[in-house]
Design a protein around this motif. Sequence first.
Motif, PDB file in Angstrom:
ATOM      1  N   LEU A 101      10.455  -4.268 -10.595  1.00  0.00           N
ATOM      2  CA  LEU A 101       9.497  -3.346 -11.207  1.00  0.00           C
ATOM      3  C   LEU A 101      10.103  -1.968 -11.467  1.00  0.00           C
ATOM      4  N   GLY A 102      11.133  -1.639 -10.732  1.00  0.00           N
ATOM      5  CA  GLY A 102      11.804  -0.356 -10.976  1.00  0.00           C
ATOM      6  C   GLY A 102      11.456   0.664  -9.923  1.00  0.00           C
ATOM      7  N   ARG A 103      12.294   1.682  -9.887  1.00  0.00           N
ATOM      8  CA  ARG A 103      12.086   2.743  -8.908  1.00  0.00           C
ATOM      9  C   ARG A 103      10.805   3.489  -9.229  1.00  0.00           C
ATOM     10  N   VAL A 104      10.145   3.951  -8.208  1.00  0.00           N
ATOM     11  CA  VAL A 104       8.882   4.673  -8.370  1.00  0.00           C
ATOM     12  C   VAL A 104       9.064   5.889  -9.286  1.00  0.00           C
ATOM     13  N   ALA A 105      10.148   6.617  -9.084  1.00  0.00           N
ATOM     14  CA  ALA A 105      10.381   7.827  -9.890  1.00  0.00           C
ATOM     15  C   ALA A 105      10.516   7.476 -11.367  1.00  0.00           C
ATOM     16  N   ASP A 106      11.205   6.351 -11.639  1.00  0.00           N
ATOM     17  CA  ASP A 106      11.388   5.930 -13.036  1.00  0.00           C
ATOM     18  C   ASP A 106      10.053   5.555 -13.654  1.00  0.00           C
ATOM     19  N   LEU A 107       9.254   4.822 -12.852  1.00  0.00           N
ATOM     20  CA  LEU A 107       7.944   4.394 -13.346  1.00  0.00           C
ATOM     21  C   LEU A 107       7.075   5.599 -13.656  1.00  0.00           C
TER      22      LEU A 107
ATOM     23  N   ALA B 264       0.840  -1.206   0.000  1.00  0.00           N
ATOM     24  CA  ALA B 264       0.000   0.000   0.000  1.00  0.00           C
ATOM     25  C   ALA B 264       0.873   1.254   0.000  1.00  0.00           C
ATOM     26  N   ALA B 265       1.970   1.232   0.786  1.00  0.00           N
ATOM     27  CA  ALA B 265       2.879   2.391   0.841  1.00  0.00           C
ATOM     28  C   ALA B 265       3.562   2.586  -0.509  1.00  0.00           C
ATOM     29  N   TRP B 266       3.963   1.475  -1.123  1.00  0.00           N
ATOM     30  CA  TRP B 266       4.615   1.547  -2.439  1.00  0.00           C
ATOM     31  C   TRP B 266       3.638   2.128  -3.468  1.00  0.00           C
ATOM     32  N   SER B 267       2.418   1.626  -3.385  1.00  0.00           N
ATOM     33  CA  SER B 267       1.380   2.072  -4.318  1.00  0.00           C
ATOM     34  C   SER B 267       1.097   3.563  -4.142  1.00  0.00           C
ATOM     35  N   ALA B 268       1.080   4.007  -2.880  1.00  0.00           N
ATOM     36  CA  ALA B 268       0.848   5.434  -2.606  1.00  0.00           C
ATOM     37  C   ALA B 268       1.978   6.269  -3.195  1.00  0.00           C
ATOM     38  N   GLY B 269       3.193   5.719  -3.164  1.00  0.00           N
ATOM     39  CA  GLY B 269       4.350   6.417  -3.748  1.00  0.00           C
ATOM     40  C   GLY B 269       4.185   6.555  -5.238  1.00  0.00           C
TER      41      GLY B 269
ATOM     42  N   GLU C 190       7.093 -18.353  -4.555  1.00  0.00           N
ATOM     43  CA  GLU C 190       7.180 -19.731  -5.072  1.00  0.00           C
ATOM     44  C   GLU C 190       8.629 -20.203  -5.140  1.00  0.00           C
ATOM     45  N   ASP C 191       9.540 -19.218  -5.318  1.00  0.00           N
ATOM     46  CA  ASP C 191      10.964 -19.553  -5.345  1.00  0.00           C
ATOM     47  C   ASP C 191      11.523 -19.744  -3.935  1.00  0.00           C
ATOM     48  N   GLY C 192      10.664 -19.596  -2.923  1.00  0.00           N
ATOM     49  CA  GLY C 192      11.075 -19.858  -1.539  1.00  0.00           C
ATOM     50  C   GLY C 192      11.482 -18.626  -0.744  1.00  0.00           C
ATOM     51  N   LEU C 193      11.256 -17.430  -1.286  1.00  0.00           N
ATOM     52  CA  LEU C 193      11.634 -16.222  -0.552  1.00  0.00           C
ATOM     53  C   LEU C 193      10.569 -15.882   0.501  1.00  0.00           C
ATOM     54  N   SER C 194      11.008 -15.211   1.554  1.00  0.00           N
ATOM     55  CA  SER C 194      10.068 -14.748   2.578  1.00  0.00           C
ATOM     56  C   SER C 194       9.286 -13.560   2.014  1.00  0.00           C
ATOM     57  N   ASP C 195       8.247 -13.143   2.739  1.00  0.00           N
ATOM     58  CA  ASP C 195       7.455 -11.995   2.285  1.00  0.00           C
ATOM     59  C   ASP C 195       8.331 -10.768   2.076  1.00  0.00           C
ATOM     60  N   GLU C 196       9.205 -10.529   3.039  1.00  0.00           N
ATOM     61  CA  GLU C 196      10.055  -9.336   2.993  1.00  0.00           C
ATOM     62  C   GLU C 196      11.017  -9.403   1.810  1.00  0.00           C
ATOM     63  N   GLN C 197      11.632 -10.567   1.623  1.00  0.00           N
ATOM     64  CA  GLN C 197      12.575 -10.729   0.505  1.00  0.00           C
ATOM     65  C   GLN C 197      11.836 -10.652  -0.829  1.00  0.00           C
ATOM     66  N   ALA C 198      10.648 -11.271  -0.859  1.00  0.00           N
ATOM     67  CA  ALA C 198       9.858 -11.270  -2.097  1.00  0.00           C
ATOM     68  C   ALA C 198       9.452  -9.844  -2.463  1.00  0.00           C
ATOM     69  N   PHE C 199       9.065  -9.072  -1.456  1.00  0.00           N
ATOM     70  CA  PHE C 199       8.669  -7.677  -1.709  1.00  0.00           C
ATOM     71  C   PHE C 199       9.864  -6.882  -2.255  1.00  0.00           C
ATOM     72  N   ALA C 200      11.025  -7.052  -1.608  1.00  0.00           N
ATOM     73  CA  ALA C 200      12.218  -6.311  -2.045  1.00  0.00           C
ATOM     74  C   ALA C 200      12.586  -6.692  -3.479  1.00  0.00           C
ATOM     75  N   ALA C 201      12.509  -7.999  -3.774  1.00  0.00           N
ATOM     76  CA  ALA C 201      12.864  -8.459  -5.122  1.00  0.00           C
ATOM     77  C   ALA C 201      11.878  -7.911  -6.152  1.00  0.00           C
ATOM     78  N   ALA C 202      10.589  -7.901  -5.805  1.00  0.00           N
ATOM     79  CA  ALA C 202       9.570  -7.429  -6.745  1.00  0.00           C
ATOM     80  C   ALA C 202       9.724  -5.938  -7.014  1.00  0.00           C
ATOM     81  N   VAL C 203       9.990  -5.188  -5.955  1.00  0.00           N
ATOM     82  CA  VAL C 203      10.167  -3.731  -6.120  1.00  0.00           C
ATOM     83  C   VAL C 203      11.396  -3.458  -6.991  1.00  0.00           C
TER      84      VAL C 203
END
Lengths: 154, 104
Positions: A58-64, A9-14, A42-55
């Motif tokens: 997907l790229g920096r918010v400013a770039d997007l 939600a915080a990422w989305s707000a950004g 699915e690759d076995g990452l934790s929520d926190e690691q998965a979030f960091a990898a996905a972000v």
Amino acid sequence: MFDLEKEVAAWSAGVDAGRCRQAASAAELSDHLYCEIERAREDGLSDEQAFAAAVAKLGRVADLTSEHAKGRSVLGRVCAAAERYDNAHGESRELLLAHGILWAAVMLGSSLMLVGWAAPKALAYLLIGVLVPGWWASQAVMLRALRRRRSGGA
Amino acid sequence: MPLSKDFVAASAIPLILSILERGDSYGYAIIQRVWELSGGDMDWADGMLYPILHRLERRKLVQSYWGEAENGRKRKYYRLHRSGMKELKALRAHWDKLHGMLHA
């Protein structure tokens, strides 16, 4: 404890940036982010690691934000430019705003005074010949000084 | 085989239209499909797709609508418009022409 929903939600707000971006685009990107998170899980990452990898993927918010504004309406381009300006001068925003307000007040004050004296020609000369170039020049000097300070501090 | 940035950019629209010709889809699935079709050689940056999709929508080549994913999440889908079909046909002809020229 890492709260995935909250982080997304915080990422989305950004991404939404609360001004130029359409909420629909942020919702679309959030769905994409969730898809990436699910794959990373699915690759076995934790929520926190998965979030960091996905972000990261997907790229920096400013770039997007600037990428999304490409080829958009005039408003979209203006927003992207404002975004870039904000990113470049974020920490000096208040100073630049105060500078703009000060010059606007000077212009408004002079205009009111000269209109009161019924001197519209003098007003035009003052605005075009002195105040607008003065504002522009002082803004340029200030930005230059800020850039120097930043590169000196880096 | 790494593909050049120019080639990836030039082929993006025909690929998106051709994927949507086979059925409605959404951003993440389109990227995955491109990756599969290229045998892993074409890995689109995630952020690059949406501006293109939105541009195609503005040109009325594709149409978007909100639907629901399997997990109940809100998801934006894209479908090929009739004018998108025409555009795809023209783009295929261009790429076939180029293919013929390269193999002449």
